[in-house]
Write an enzyme that holds these catalytic residues in place. Structure first.
Site, PDB file in Angstrom:
ATOM      1  N   GLY A   1      -3.904   3.915  -8.191  1.00 34.16           N
ATOM      2  CA  GLY A   1      -2.595   3.544  -7.660  1.00 34.16           C
ATOM      3  C   GLY A   1      -2.442   2.037  -7.630  1.00 34.16           C
ATOM      4  O   GLY A   1      -1.665   1.487  -6.861  1.00 34.16           O
TER       5      GLY A   1
ATOM      6  N   VAL B   1       0.846  -1.190   0.000  1.00 29.00           N
ATOM      7  CA  VAL B   1       0.000   0.000   0.000  1.00 29.00           C
ATOM      8  C   VAL B   1       0.883   1.242   0.000  1.00 29.00           C
ATOM      9  O   VAL B   1       1.932   1.284   0.636  1.00 29.00           O
ATOM     10  CB  VAL B   1      -0.936  -0.015   1.237  1.00 29.00           C
ATOM     11  CG1 VAL B   1      -1.850   1.201   1.243  1.00 29.00           C
ATOM     12  CG2 VAL B   1      -1.744  -1.314   1.273  1.00 29.00           C
ATOM     13  N   HIS B   2       0.416   2.274  -0.720  1.00 29.59           N
ATOM     14  CA  HIS B   2       1.195   3.507  -0.849  1.00 29.59           C
ATOM     15  C   HIS B   2       0.292   4.718  -0.817  1.00 29.59           C
ATOM     16  O   HIS B   2      -0.930   4.614  -0.937  1.00 29.59           O
ATOM     17  CB  HIS B   2       2.005   3.485  -2.148  1.00 29.59           C
ATOM     18  CG  HIS B   2       1.135   3.465  -3.374  1.00 29.59           C
ATOM     19  ND1 HIS B   2       0.720   4.614  -3.986  1.00 29.59           N
ATOM     20  CD2 HIS B   2       0.567   2.443  -4.050  1.00 29.59           C
ATOM     21  CE1 HIS B   2      -0.048   4.298  -5.018  1.00 29.59           C
ATOM     22  NE2 HIS B   2      -0.153   2.977  -5.065  1.00 29.59           N
ATOM     23  N   ARG B   3       0.918   5.874  -0.680  1.00 32.05           N
ATOM     24  CA  ARG B   3       0.192   7.132  -0.750  1.00 32.05           C
ATOM     25  C   ARG B   3      -0.241   7.354  -2.194  1.00 32.05           C
ATOM     26  O   ARG B   3       0.519   7.115  -3.115  1.00 32.05           O
ATOM     27  CB  ARG B   3       1.082   8.296  -0.338  1.00 32.05           C
ATOM     28  CG  ARG B   3       1.307   8.407   1.135  1.00 32.05           C
ATOM     29  CD  ARG B   3       2.115   9.684   1.416  1.00 32.05           C
ATOM     30  NE  ARG B   3       2.414   9.921   2.790  1.00 32.05           N
ATOM     31  CZ  ARG B   3       3.203   9.195   3.573  1.00 32.05           C
ATOM     32  NH1 ARG B   3       3.761   8.125   3.112  1.00 32.05           N
ATOM     33  NH2 ARG B   3       3.442   9.524   4.822  1.00 32.05           N
TER      34      ARG B   3
END
Length: 127
Positions: free
Chosen positions: A88, A43-45
């Protein structure tokens, strides 16, 4: 000179993501991630004022940089760029030449996938 097409910081790695990484599969998903996918995803920004490459156009020959590892992209699915820009989300299959190319995925070659950590950077780069 290399061009960063898209870059973000990893915020968490799901509890079951390591098993997939061991099998050469990286599932990348931007926050907020659905609970059902959080356990298997890196998971990322997503977005923000410091986002690089809100609308990436990755192509074969580009590279995936995951922490210190570099993978060369061999194939790009037809909706992979749209999913990456909007959600994303992208699936990267590493060293899996027999894997069918799914529409939202890319296939890449390089070293074995190592588990990233929160704070690591992932980017797509045109060398």
């Amino acid at each position: 000179m290399a061009t960063v097409l898209w870059q973000t910081e990893i915020t968490s790695v799901g509890a079951d993501a390591g098993d997939l990484l061991d099998g050469g599969v990286l599932i990348l998903f931007g926050e907020p991630v659905p609970d059902a996918l959080a356990e298997v995803s890196v998971v990322h920004r997503l977005g923000g004022d410091d986002a690089v490459g809100a609308s990436p156009e990755i192509a074969p020959g580009d590279e995936v940089h995951l922490a210190a590892d570099v993978f060369t992209i061999d194939e790009v699915g037809e909706i992979a760029n749209r999913n990456l820009a909007g959600l994303g989300h992208i699936v990267v299959y590493v060293n899996s030449p027999d894997q069918a190319l799914l529409p939202g995925a890319v296939k890449a070659t390089g070293s074995d996938l190592a588990a990233p950590s929160a704070g690591d950077t992932i980017s797509f780069v045109r060398p």
